[in-house]
Design an enzyme around this catalytic site. Structure first.
Site, short mmCIF file in Angstrom:
data_model
loop_
_atom_site.label_atom_id
_atom_site.label_comp_id
_atom_site.label_asym_id
_atom_site.label_seq_id
_atom_site.Cartn_x
_atom_site.Cartn_y
_atom_site.Cartn_z
N SER A 139 8.67 1.38 3.73
CA SER A 139 8.25 1.88 5.04
C SER A 139 6.87 2.51 4.97
O SER A 139 6.69 3.60 4.42
CB SER A 139 9.26 2.89 5.59
OG SER A 139 9.40 3.98 4.70
N GLY A 140 5.89 1.79 5.48
CA GLY A 140 4.51 2.28 5.51
C GLY A 140 4.09 2.42 6.96
O GLY A 140 4.26 3.47 7.59
N TRP A 165 3.23 6.67 -2.86
CA TRP A 165 1.83 6.87 -2.44
C TRP A 165 1.53 8.32 -2.07
O TRP A 165 0.75 8.54 -1.14
CB TRP A 165 1.46 6.02 -1.22
CG TRP A 165 1.86 4.60 -1.20
CD1 TRP A 165 2.70 4.01 -0.32
CD2 TRP A 165 1.37 3.55 -2.04
NE1 TRP A 165 2.80 2.66 -0.56
CE2 TRP A 165 1.98 2.35 -1.61
CE3 TRP A 165 0.49 3.50 -3.12
CZ2 TRP A 165 1.75 1.13 -2.22
CZ3 TRP A 165 0.25 2.29 -3.72
CH2 TRP A 165 0.87 1.13 -3.27
N ILE A 166 2.10 9.29 -2.73
CA ILE A 166 1.95 10.64 -2.23
C ILE A 166 0.72 11.34 -2.84
O ILE A 166 0.68 11.68 -4.03
CB ILE A 166 3.25 11.46 -2.43
CG1 ILE A 166 4.43 10.67 -1.82
CG2 ILE A 166 3.13 12.85 -1.83
CD1 ILE A 166 4.24 10.19 -0.37
N ASN A 249 -1.72 12.51 13.79
CA ASN A 249 -2.76 12.40 14.82
C ASN A 249 -3.95 13.28 14.45
O ASN A 249 -5.11 12.88 14.59
CB ASN A 249 -2.23 12.84 16.19
CG ASN A 249 -1.39 11.75 16.84
OD1 ASN A 249 -1.51 10.58 16.50
ND2 ASN A 249 -0.54 12.14 17.77
N GLY A 348 -29.77 -3.57 -5.34
CA GLY A 348 -29.85 -4.83 -6.07
C GLY A 348 -28.82 -4.86 -7.20
O GLY A 348 -27.74 -4.28 -7.07
N GLY A 349 -29.19 -5.48 -8.32
CA GLY A 349 -28.27 -5.61 -9.46
C GLY A 349 -27.80 -4.26 -9.97
O GLY A 349 -26.64 -4.12 -10.39
N GLU A 372 -2.94 7.03 6.32
CA GLU A 372 -2.74 7.71 7.62
C GLU A 372 -2.81 6.72 8.78
O GLU A 372 -3.36 7.00 9.84
CB GLU A 372 -3.72 8.88 7.77
CG GLU A 372 -3.48 9.93 6.69
CD GLU A 372 -3.97 11.31 7.02
OE1 GLU A 372 -4.06 11.65 8.21
OE2 GLU A 372 -4.26 12.04 6.07
#
Ligand SMILES: Cc1cc2nc3c(=O)[nH]c(=O)nc-3n(C[C@H](O)[C@H](O)[C@H](O)COP(=O)(O)OP(=O)(O)OC[C@H]3O[C@@H](n4cnc5c(N)ncnc54)[C@H](O)[C@@H]3O)c2cc1C
Length: 390
Positions: A139-140, A165-166, A249, A348-349, A372
């Site tokens: 559940s994501g 993923w905490i 939010n 550049g490089g 989030e």
């Protein structure tokens, strides 16, 4: 109408004297203490412990916590300024402070009982890192499909399940953790708990080896008959979905600020390099092609600043800000990725190597579109609000 003109702020991005002072202090700290450590922390994938102690000493871990609890008594807008300035030096530093302030402290301040506030806020302001544990392997985006179960047994809830993923989990002492007290009730079973690292049955599991924000810890949490006292329910049982929606939010504005900092950091390096690097007998900043790229980046960064600051001001003013927060996060993460990618090209490089700082900004920018709420989820929120369900 000269009087009216005097009362108007000079620009939408204008800061008060106090905010200016605060921003300058964080900027100086980020330059002197964070930037020098950024590369090594990224390589090792470990956040410097002393740096976290310094965050606490500076009041950056309790920006909105009232002074009576040992916090700085500031506004949400200051938290946003801090996340931006820290992320300009290192996005991992930005997210440590972001999660603490905009998710964890925020949830405790808004939904904590007087006893919970007395118990936890002084710790969060002084020495305890916080984590926010909603996501699971299955559940994501569909966060309310979470499976972690909480069953009331006597005076404790017993929690079983795994979180994935905490952020901050390696360093954290307190976790705002979501579980369901009634899977058959759908989202109306979801409940927020205040879980301490030392609670029996709680373990921090595997740490992820990541593309970007490598110094920020991202771990699995394992709950095996984890006993959480009943008084550690945050808000009401079954009302955790509301806490999750509303904290995220606000948190999204913080991620917008993190991405603003990343974009600025990369852009500044690109400008400096363009004014030093010589090709065809002159610095590359003399070429209109490079000038236009730098101008385009500057314009997009300014647009992000307007979106992020405006959403934060709206949150502090207590007016609805959900659409503005989603737009700020969506656009900030797009700009951070674009600007840091162009910064690599301007180098550049050299930009493609780890000897120069810009590739890290690009790697760090990628997470802005994922956590989030992914960019698709932001677009879905914005679409709902602008279409009004039609
Ligand atoms: C470094 C990092 C730190 C994190 N920190 C935290 C944390 O501290 N606390 C926490 O709880 N979580 C955290 N997360 C989890 C994060 O919030 C999720 O990874 C995120 O919400 C996406 O969920 P998912 O990975 O399961 O992807 P999924 O939800 O499986 O999405 C996969 C893809 O499908 C798309 N998709 C899904 N549903 C829809 C739809 N309805 N319409 C259109 N597209 C859709 C998504 O946009 C995405 O592109 C973190 C993640 C990472 C990588």
């Amino acid at each position: 109408m000269p009087e009216l003109a005097l009362q108007q702020p000079p620009a939408l991005t204008a800061l008060t004297d106090d905010e200016n002072l605060f921003r300058d202090n964080v900027r100086q700290f980020a330059e002197e203490k964070v930037r020098p450590l950024a590369r090594e922390m990224d390589e090792k994938g470990v956040f410097d412990k002393e740096l976290i102690e310094q965050f606490f000493q500076l009041g950056l871990m309790g920006i909105e916590i009232p002074e009576q609890y040992g916090g700085a008594g500031g506004k949400f807008f200051e938290a946003i300024l801090a996340v931006e300035e820290l992320s300009r030096a290192d996005a991992s530093a930005g997210v440590v402070v972001d999660v603490q302030n905009t998710l964890v402290n925020n949830a405790l301040l808004r939904w904590g009982s007087p006893e919970q506030k007395k118990r936890y806020l002084p710790r969060m302001a002084a020495a305890t890192v916080g984590s926010y544990a909603l996501s699971e392997a299955g559940s994501g985006s569909d966060a309310f499909a979470l499976q972690t179960r909480a069953e009331l047994k006597g005076s404790d809830y017993v929690l079983n399940g795994r979180k994935l993923w905490i952020t901050n989990a390696k360093e954290a002492g307190v976790f705002i953790l979501f579980a369901t007290v009634d899977p058959s009730a759908g989202y109306k079973g979801i409940t927020a708990f205040i879980v301490e690292k030392e609670f029996p049955g709680f373990t921090v599991g595997k740490k992820e080896d990541k593309l970007g924000i490598r110094a920020s810890s991202t771990c699995e949490l394992v709950l095996e008959d984890c006993r959480v006292p009943r008084e550690n329910v945050l808000g009401d049982a079954g009302k955790g979905y509301k806490i999750a929606i509303e904290t995220l939010n606000e948190g999204r504005i913080g991620i917008g600020a993190q991405m603003l900092g990343v974009a600025r950091g990369a852009w500044e390096y690109a400008v400096k390099y363009a004014q030093e690097r010589k090709q065809f007998g002159q610095t590359i900043s003399h070429f209109q092609g490079i000038q236009f790229q730098i101008a385009q980046m500057a314009t997009e960064i300014e647009a992000v600043r307007l979106l992020v600051y405006n959403a934060a001001r709206m949150k502090d003013a207590g007016v609805p800000f959900v659409k503005e927060a989603a737009m700020a996060k969506l656009f900030a993460s797009q700009v951070a990725e674009r600007v840091s990618s162009l910064a690599i090209e301007i180098y550049g490089g050299y930009g493609f190597t780890k000897d120069y700082p810009v590739e890290k900004y690009w790697r760090d920018s990628k997470i802005g579109k994922i956590y989030e709420g992914t960019s698709n989820m932001q677009l879905s929120t914005i679409a709902k609000l602008v279409l009004g369900g039609k």
